[in-house]
Design a protein around this motif. Structure first.
Motif, PDB file in Angstrom:
ATOM      1  N   GLU A  54     -16.006 -31.748 -23.363  1.00 49.82           N
ATOM      2  CA  GLU A  54     -16.245 -30.434 -22.760  1.00 49.82           C
ATOM      3  C   GLU A  54     -17.745 -30.281 -22.545  1.00 49.82           C
ATOM      4  O   GLU A  54     -18.546 -30.547 -23.444  1.00 49.82           O
ATOM      5  CB  GLU A  54     -15.731 -29.341 -23.688  1.00 49.82           C
ATOM      6  N   SER A  56     -20.842 -27.700 -20.478  1.00 45.14           N
ATOM      7  CA  SER A  56     -21.080 -26.389 -19.872  1.00 45.14           C
ATOM      8  C   SER A  56     -22.578 -26.206 -19.645  1.00 45.14           C
ATOM      9  O   SER A  56     -23.387 -27.082 -19.969  1.00 45.14           O
ATOM     10  CB  SER A  56     -20.522 -25.276 -20.762  1.00 45.14           C
ATOM     11  N   SER A  57     -22.936 -25.051 -19.137  1.00 40.12           N
ATOM     12  CA  SER A  57     -24.322 -24.734 -18.817  1.00 40.12           C
ATOM     13  C   SER A  57     -25.234 -25.033 -20.001  1.00 40.12           C
ATOM     14  O   SER A  57     -24.933 -24.680 -21.138  1.00 40.12           O
ATOM     15  CB  SER A  57     -24.436 -23.269 -18.421  1.00 40.12           C
ATOM     16  N   THR A  91     -22.785 -24.824 -12.377  1.00 41.44           N
ATOM     17  CA  THR A  91     -21.809 -23.824 -12.836  1.00 41.44           C
ATOM     18  C   THR A  91     -21.089 -23.186 -11.657  1.00 41.44           C
ATOM     19  O   THR A  91     -19.859 -23.048 -11.655  1.00 41.44           O
ATOM     20  CB  THR A  91     -22.501 -22.734 -13.684  1.00 41.44           C
ATOM     21  N   ILE A 108     -16.775 -23.992 -17.375  1.00 41.76           N
ATOM     22  CA  ILE A 108     -16.780 -24.992 -18.437  1.00 41.76           C
ATOM     23  C   ILE A 108     -15.905 -26.155 -17.992  1.00 41.76           C
ATOM     24  O   ILE A 108     -14.779 -25.968 -17.550  1.00 41.76           O
ATOM     25  CB  ILE A 108     -16.252 -24.402 -19.761  1.00 41.76           C
TER      26      ILE A 108
END
Length: 118
Positions: A54, A56-57, A91, A108
């Motif tokens: 996973e 993400s930003s 994103t 995400i």
């Protein structure tokens, strides 16, 4: 059986006839090769042999660059820079891909989004 071989032979000859010799100005670009990594099929230019965690930003590294490569070169989001930095532009386009795949638009990249991107 004989007819099947004949069909395949004809197709092989036709395919060979349409390709130019390597190094010539008219050589056709090869199709992206599919590579399997952890059970996920990945197109040639975005080959990646690591895990698909996973992300993400704020994340960075090769896995982010892989996601960006998929967004840019498979999905066609040319505003995405393949720089390995998961910022606002990444994103934005992750959310666009998630919307297109009808999954939660959270920005995400988890298992469902990886499946979507591939």
């Amino acid at each position: 059986m004989r007819r099947t071989r004949s069909v395949f032979a004809t197709l092989a000859v036709a395919a060979a006839a349409t390709l130019a010799l390597p190094g010539s100005a008219t050589a056709a670009a090869p199709a992206p090769a599919a590579v399997t990594s952890g059970g996920v099929s990945v197109l040639g230019m975005c080959n990646y042999s690591g895990s698909h965690p996973e992300i993400s930003s704020g994340d960075s590294g090769a896995v982010v660059a892989h996601a960006q490569c998929l967004l840019r070169n498979v999905w066609g989001y040319k505003d995405v820079a393949v720089d390995g930095q998961f910022g606002p532009t990444t994103t934005k386009y992750v959310k666009k891909a998630q919307d297109a795949c009808d999954i939660t638009q959270d920005g995400i990249v988890g298992p469902k989004t990886w499946d979507c991107l591939h």
